[in-house]
Scaffold this motif. Structure first.
Motif, PDB file in Angstrom:
ATOM      1  N   GLN A 145      -6.237  -6.591  64.957  1.00 16.23           N
ATOM      2  CA  GLN A 145      -5.340  -7.367  64.460  1.00 16.23           C
ATOM      3  C   GLN A 145      -6.072  -8.899  64.680  1.00 16.23           C
ATOM      4  O   GLN A 145      -5.709  -9.642  63.742  1.00 16.23           O
ATOM      5  CB  GLN A 145      -4.070  -7.105  65.304  1.00 16.23           C
ATOM      6  N   GLN A 176      -8.145  -9.225  62.101  1.00 20.15           N
ATOM      7  CA  GLN A 176      -7.496  -9.565  60.594  1.00 20.15           C
ATOM      8  C   GLN A 176      -7.072 -10.828  60.376  1.00 20.15           C
ATOM      9  O   GLN A 176      -7.095 -11.584  59.275  1.00 20.15           O
ATOM     10  CB  GLN A 176      -6.207  -8.526  60.683  1.00 20.15           C
ATOM     11  N   ARG A 191      -0.492 -14.326  55.410  1.00 20.93           N
ATOM     12  CA  ARG A 191      -0.268 -13.093  56.123  1.00 20.93           C
ATOM     13  C   ARG A 191       1.330 -12.468  55.142  1.00 20.93           C
ATOM     14  O   ARG A 191       2.141 -13.216  55.203  1.00 20.93           O
ATOM     15  CB  ARG A 191       0.016 -13.043  57.358  1.00 20.93           C
ATOM     16  N   ASP A 192       1.102 -11.188  54.902  1.00 22.26           N
ATOM     17  CA  ASP A 192       2.266 -10.759  54.531  1.00 22.26           C
ATOM     18  C   ASP A 192       2.613  -9.082  54.720  1.00 22.26           C
ATOM     19  O   ASP A 192       1.873  -8.285  54.436  1.00 22.26           O
ATOM     20  CB  ASP A 192       2.315 -10.775  52.797  1.00 22.26           C
ATOM     21  N   SER A 193       3.457  -9.045  55.799  1.00 23.06           N
ATOM     22  CA  SER A 193       3.647  -7.757  56.669  1.00 23.06           C
ATOM     23  C   SER A 193       4.106  -6.604  55.388  1.00 23.06           C
ATOM     24  O   SER A 193       3.987  -5.321  55.695  1.00 23.06           O
ATOM     25  CB  SER A 193       4.584  -7.790  57.588  1.00 23.06           C
ATOM     26  N   ALA A 194       4.848  -7.227  54.377  1.00 24.28           N
ATOM     27  CA  ALA A 194       5.153  -6.371  53.399  1.00 24.28           C
ATOM     28  C   ALA A 194       4.162  -5.973  52.393  1.00 24.28           C
ATOM     29  O   ALA A 194       4.508  -4.996  51.688  1.00 24.28           O
ATOM     30  CB  ALA A 194       6.465  -7.020  52.566  1.00 24.28           C
ATOM     31  N   SER A 195       3.178  -6.522  52.483  1.00 28.62           N
ATOM     32  CA  SER A 195       2.217  -6.173  51.473  1.00 28.62           C
ATOM     33  C   SER A 195       1.169  -5.087  52.050  1.00 28.62           C
ATOM     34  O   SER A 195       1.025  -4.938  53.067  1.00 28.62           O
ATOM     35  CB  SER A 195       1.173  -7.122  51.227  1.00 28.62           C
ATOM     36  N   GLY A 239      -1.589  -6.230  53.870  1.00 25.35           N
ATOM     37  CA  GLY A 239      -1.374  -7.336  54.857  1.00 25.35           C
ATOM     38  C   GLY A 239      -1.167  -8.723  54.496  1.00 25.35           C
ATOM     39  O   GLY A 239      -0.783  -9.608  55.397  1.00 25.35           O
ATOM     40  N   GLN A 291      -6.138  -3.048  57.209  1.00 27.05           N
ATOM     41  CA  GLN A 291      -4.721  -2.716  57.336  1.00 27.05           C
ATOM     42  C   GLN A 291      -4.722  -1.405  57.474  1.00 27.05           C
ATOM     43  O   GLN A 291      -3.722  -0.830  58.384  1.00 27.05           O
ATOM     44  CB  GLN A 291      -3.904  -3.296  56.171  1.00 27.05           C
ATOM     45  N   THR A 319      -3.072   0.712  60.971  1.00 25.86           N
ATOM     46  CA  THR A 319      -1.964   1.704  60.611  1.00 25.86           C
ATOM     47  C   THR A 319      -2.469   3.140  61.146  1.00 25.86           C
ATOM     48  O   THR A 319      -1.604   3.622  61.882  1.00 25.86           O
ATOM     49  CB  THR A 319      -1.465   1.634  59.041  1.00 25.86           C
ATOM     50  N   GLN A 325      -2.823   3.293  64.769  1.00 28.43           N
ATOM     51  CA  GLN A 325      -1.271   3.203  65.510  1.00 28.43           C
ATOM     52  C   GLN A 325      -0.509   4.408  65.415  1.00 28.43           C
ATOM     53  O   GLN A 325       0.140   4.994  66.273  1.00 28.43           O
ATOM     54  CB  GLN A 325      -0.547   2.004  64.692  1.00 28.43           C
TER      55      GLN A 325
END
Length: 282
Positions: free
Chosen positions: A99, A102, A131-135, A138, A180, A184, A187
């Motif tokens: 991260q 990133q 930064r875009d957590s919805a993409s 990322g 990203q 994932t 995680q």
């Protein structure tokens, strides 16, 4: 008055270092000097363009070098995290490191020089990446795919940028997307997915490394063109001196002769004037 005029001309040439100070002194040389100065001005502008572009290209190349280092570290972390023996705590630590990488990539992709972003395409006033957590990757790319060209010599224009989506997110490798996916996968604790994502990071690393060639080639071209233009300036200065430059030694001699002749003329006139006035009174 001819000797006085010659004296004034010699004095002017000595003070300016030029034998042609107004077009009437030598119309042909004056016309040739206009062309000479125009060419010299263009060479100056090209050199200014190169100075600006060199700074941009070197900064961009340095930024991509840092991206390569960061992705290399990400690959190493991916290999480490995708083994079946890594503990959950260690996997979480690897995720945190990724991260951080990133965030570093976003910062590097938003590199700017004098307020202009280098990897945004032609819309240089807006940061290319956010930064875009919805993409899925990322991030969101805010730029465009446009490129700029600048003239650096007569008949030579060069492309001066690569858009960020071509460097970081192309068909050969998506650095942000792969990173990203690796985060994932780690995680979720899926080793096979982490291995796949690590290979995708490798592809992105190879792709970015290939893009570095554009900037190194551009710097080499700028340096060779700069050398040519510097020599052209030397040649133009020599040409200008041949066209309108004064021969200082000759001018100094001419001045001395003109001053001597003018003094002699004044002395002769001083002798003639009293006699002529006496004759007039008679």
């Amino acid at each position: 008055w001819r000797t006085q005029s010659q004296e004034e001309t010699a004095l002017q040439e000595l003070s300016t270092g030029k034998r042609v100070n107004v077009p009437s002194d030598d119309p042909l040389a004056a016309a040739q000097m206009v062309a000479n100065q125009d060419q010299a001005n263009r060479a100056d502008q090209y050199l200014q363009n190169i100075d600006t572009l060199n700074n941009q290209m070197q900064t961009a190349g340095t930024a991509l070098g840092s991206v390569v280092q960061a992705l290399t570290q990400a690959v190493s972390l991916g290999v480490q995290g995708s083994t079946g023996t890594v503990s959950a705590a260690n996997r979480q630590e690897i995720v945190q490191n990724l991260q951080g990488i990133q965030a570093q990539l976003v910062q590097l992709a938003n590199t700017a020089v004098s307020g202009g972003y280098l990897f945004v395409g032609t819309a240089t006033t807006a940061a290319p990446y956010t930064r875009d957590s919805a993409s899925p990757s990322g991030v969101t790319f805010n730029g465009n795919s446009g490129t700029n060209t600048v003239q650096i010599a007569e008949g030579l224009s060069v492309q001066t940028n690569l858009p960020g989506n071509q460097i970081f997110q192309n068909s050969g490798g998506d650095a942000f997307g792969a990173l990203q996916q690796l985060i994932t996968a780690l995680q979720s604790g899926t080793a096979s997915a982490a291995q796949t994502a690590t290979n995708q990071v490798r592809d992105a690393l190879a792709s970015v490394s290939g893009q570095q060639i554009f900037y190194s080639n551009a710097v080499n071209q700028f340096n060779s063109t700069q050398t040519f233009l510097n020599q052209e300036q030397v040649n133009l200065t020599a040409q200008a001196n041949n066209l309108v430059g004064a021969d200082i030694t000759k001018v100094a001699t001419d001045l001395t002769q003109a001053q001597t002749a003018y003094s002699a003329t004044l002395a002769a006139a001083a002798k003639i004037l009293p006699t002529s006035l006496l004759d007039y009174l008679k």
